[in-house]
Scaffold this motif. Structure first.
Motif, PDB file in Angstrom:
ATOM      1  N   PRO A  39      47.986 142.151 -49.388  1.00  0.00           N
ATOM      2  CA  PRO A  39      46.843 142.662 -49.824  1.00  0.00           C
ATOM      3  C   PRO A  39      46.488 143.874 -49.336  1.00  0.00           C
ATOM      4  CG  PRO A  39      46.496 140.538 -48.740  1.00  0.00           C
ATOM      5  CD  PRO A  39      47.942 140.716 -48.594  1.00  0.00           C
ATOM      6  N   ASP A  40      45.618 144.675 -49.926  1.00  0.00           N
ATOM      7  CA  ASP A  40      45.423 146.143 -49.669  1.00  0.00           C
ATOM      8  C   ASP A  40      45.141 146.524 -48.132  1.00  0.00           C
ATOM      9  OD1 ASP A  40      45.787 146.593 -52.154  1.00  0.00           O
ATOM     10  OD2 ASP A  40      43.910 146.891 -52.896  1.00  0.00           O
ATOM     11  N   GLY A  41      44.182 145.454 -47.524  1.00  0.00           N
ATOM     12  CA  GLY A  41      43.729 145.767 -46.168  1.00  0.00           C
ATOM     13  C   GLY A  41      44.950 145.726 -45.352  1.00  0.00           C
ATOM     14  N   TYR A  42      45.725 144.816 -45.588  1.00  0.00           N
ATOM     15  CA  TYR A  42      47.074 144.680 -44.550  1.00  0.00           C
ATOM     16  C   TYR A  42      48.121 145.690 -44.948  1.00  0.00           C
ATOM     17  CZ  TYR A  42      45.580 139.885 -43.148  1.00  0.00           C
ATOM     18  OH  TYR A  42      45.027 138.958 -42.637  1.00  0.00           O
ATOM     19  N   ARG A  43      48.025 146.198 -46.105  1.00  0.00           N
ATOM     20  CA  ARG A  43      49.116 147.295 -46.160  1.00  0.00           C
ATOM     21  C   ARG A  43      48.591 148.645 -45.713  1.00  0.00           C
ATOM     22  NH1 ARG A  43      49.001 150.725 -50.961  1.00  0.00           N
ATOM     23  NH2 ARG A  43      47.385 149.761 -51.469  1.00  0.00           N
ATOM     24  N   THR A  44      47.103 148.894 -45.711  1.00  0.00           N
ATOM     25  CA  THR A  44      46.531 149.955 -44.953  1.00  0.00           C
ATOM     26  C   THR A  44      46.964 149.884 -43.278  1.00  0.00           C
ATOM     27  OG1 THR A  44      44.936 150.281 -46.672  1.00  0.00           O
ATOM     28  CG2 THR A  44      44.497 151.521 -44.603  1.00  0.00           C
ATOM     29  N   LEU A  45      46.562 148.709 -42.905  1.00  0.00           N
ATOM     30  CA  LEU A  45      46.905 148.422 -41.429  1.00  0.00           C
ATOM     31  C   LEU A  45      48.282 148.825 -41.100  1.00  0.00           C
ATOM     32  CD1 LEU A  45      44.883 145.236 -40.622  1.00  0.00           C
ATOM     33  CD2 LEU A  45      44.252 147.688 -40.201  1.00  0.00           C
TER      34      LEU A  45
ATOM     35  N   GLY B   4      43.157 160.129 -47.242  1.00  0.00           N
ATOM     36  CA  GLY B   4      42.867 160.622 -48.468  1.00  0.00           C
ATOM     37  C   GLY B   4      42.964 159.717 -49.688  1.00  0.00           C
ATOM     38  N   ASP B   5      43.021 158.488 -49.269  1.00  0.00           N
ATOM     39  CA  ASP B   5      43.562 157.546 -50.341  1.00  0.00           C
ATOM     40  C   ASP B   5      42.273 156.647 -50.719  1.00  0.00           C
ATOM     41  OD1 ASP B   5      43.998 154.952 -51.936  1.00  0.00           O
ATOM     42  OD2 ASP B   5      45.763 154.542 -50.555  1.00  0.00           O
ATOM     43  N   GLY B   6      41.556 157.111 -51.730  1.00  0.00           N
ATOM     44  CA  GLY B   6      40.226 156.410 -52.322  1.00  0.00           C
ATOM     45  C   GLY B   6      40.188 155.133 -52.389  1.00  0.00           C
ATOM     46  N   THR B   7      41.319 154.346 -52.306  1.00  0.00           N
ATOM     47  CA  THR B   7      41.295 153.032 -52.593  1.00  0.00           C
ATOM     48  C   THR B   7      40.931 152.136 -51.177  1.00  0.00           C
ATOM     49  OG1 THR B   7      43.505 152.516 -52.421  1.00  0.00           O
ATOM     50  CG2 THR B   7      42.653 152.962 -54.483  1.00  0.00           C
ATOM     51  N   VAL B   8      41.320 152.969 -49.803  1.00  0.00           N
ATOM     52  CA  VAL B   8      41.405 152.429 -48.887  1.00  0.00           C
ATOM     53  C   VAL B   8      39.787 152.277 -48.088  1.00  0.00           C
ATOM     54  CG1 VAL B   8      42.040 152.762 -46.457  1.00  0.00           C
ATOM     55  CG2 VAL B   8      43.461 153.090 -48.296  1.00  0.00           C
ATOM     56  N   ASP B   9      39.537 151.136 -47.470  1.00  0.00           N
ATOM     57  CA  ASP B   9      38.114 151.055 -46.926  1.00  0.00           C
ATOM     58  C   ASP B   9      37.873 152.209 -46.139  1.00  0.00           C
ATOM     59  OD1 ASP B   9      36.340 150.371 -44.378  1.00  0.00           O
ATOM     60  OD2 ASP B   9      36.226 148.371 -45.720  1.00  0.00           O
ATOM     61  N   PRO B  10      36.466 152.819 -46.226  1.00  0.00           N
ATOM     62  CA  PRO B  10      36.326 153.987 -45.738  1.00  0.00           C
ATOM     63  C   PRO B  10      36.301 154.011 -44.069  1.00  0.00           C
ATOM     64  CG  PRO B  10      34.499 153.228 -47.287  1.00  0.00           C
ATOM     65  CD  PRO B  10      35.461 152.237 -47.125  1.00  0.00           C
ATOM     66  N   LEU B  11      36.005 152.727 -43.619  1.00  0.00           N
ATOM     67  CA  LEU B  11      36.288 152.668 -42.027  1.00  0.00           C
ATOM     68  C   LEU B  11      37.766 152.997 -41.861  1.00  0.00           C
ATOM     69  CD1 LEU B  11      34.522 151.778 -39.327  1.00  0.00           C
ATOM     70  CD2 LEU B  11      35.772 149.470 -39.956  1.00  0.00           C
ATOM     71  N   LEU B  12      38.815 152.560 -42.253  1.00  0.00           N
ATOM     72  CA  LEU B  12      39.938 152.695 -41.917  1.00  0.00           C
ATOM     73  C   LEU B  12      40.456 154.210 -42.634  1.00  0.00           C
ATOM     74  CD1 LEU B  12      41.631 149.344 -43.068  1.00  0.00           C
ATOM     75  CD2 LEU B  12      40.997 150.262 -40.799  1.00  0.00           C
ATOM     76  N   ARG B  13      39.856 154.928 -43.451  1.00  0.00           N
ATOM     77  CA  ARG B  13      40.027 156.204 -43.931  1.00  0.00           C
ATOM     78  C   ARG B  13      39.529 156.803 -42.633  1.00  0.00           C
ATOM     79  NH1 ARG B  13      37.784 155.309 -49.271  1.00  0.00           N
ATOM     80  NH2 ARG B  13      36.042 156.670 -48.487  1.00  0.00           N
ATOM     81  N   ASP B  14      38.479 156.811 -42.313  1.00  0.00           N
ATOM     82  CA  ASP B  14      37.858 157.526 -41.173  1.00  0.00           C
ATOM     83  C   ASP B  14      38.763 157.364 -40.129  1.00  0.00           C
ATOM     84  OD1 ASP B  14      36.036 158.421 -42.688  1.00  0.00           O
ATOM     85  OD2 ASP B  14      34.427 157.256 -41.708  1.00  0.00           O
ATOM     86  N   LEU B  15      39.114 155.952 -39.603  1.00  0.00           N
ATOM     87  CA  LEU B  15      40.057 156.009 -38.397  1.00  0.00           C
ATOM     88  C   LEU B  15      41.270 156.675 -38.655  1.00  0.00           C
ATOM     89  CD1 LEU B  15      40.925 154.532 -36.045  1.00  0.00           C
ATOM     90  CD2 LEU B  15      41.865 152.619 -37.300  1.00  0.00           C
TER      91      LEU B  15
END
Length: 128
Positions: free
Chosen positions: A1-7, A34-45
């Motif tokens: 899933p996208d969230g796990y990929r981001t983590l 810079g990835d617009g598909t990532v949750d804003p909270l994780l982008r900010d992190l």
């Protein structure tokens, strides 16, 4: 899933930084930020991690531009971003601005205890 990929990307960046590949880590954090598909909270992190790892030597204008939006009220990373902005002020010799930022943080009951404690310690070192 996208969230796990981001983590996983965030963790990979942290490992790169820990093992001496700071340019690789910064590039990964920058990609996540810079990835617009990532949750804003994780982008900010990712942005916060990117800034923290180069607060001592990165371009001050670029660091400030990336940290200021995170330091706004309502952002989950507000206190940590403000702490970094205070450190950036110190690095640039803006001691009065840094002192003001650390004073606000030391008194901010909504800031994490660690941030308040570090702000108080820095104020003590600054003679405030």
């Amino acid at each position: 899933p996208d969230g796990y990929r981001t983590l996983a990307r965030l963790r990979a960046a942290a490992l790169k930084a820990d093992y001496g590949d700071l340019p690789g880590a910064l590039a990964l954090w920058d990609q996540v930020a810079g990835d617009g598909t990532v949750d804003p909270l994780l982008r900010d992190l990712a942005t916060l991690m990117w800034a923290q790892r180069q607060i001592d030597q990165g371009d001050p204008a670029r660091l400030e531009a990336r940290l200021k939006p995170l330091a706004e009220p309502g952002n989950a990373w507000r206190a940590l971003a403000q702490e970094q902005l205070g450190l950036l002020d110190l690095r640039q010799g803006h001691t009065a601005d840094a002192r003001a930022m650390f004073t606000r943080l030391s008194r901010d009951v909504t800031a994490p205890a660690g941030v308040r404690s570090r702000a108080t310690a820095l104020l003590s070192r600054l003679g405030a």
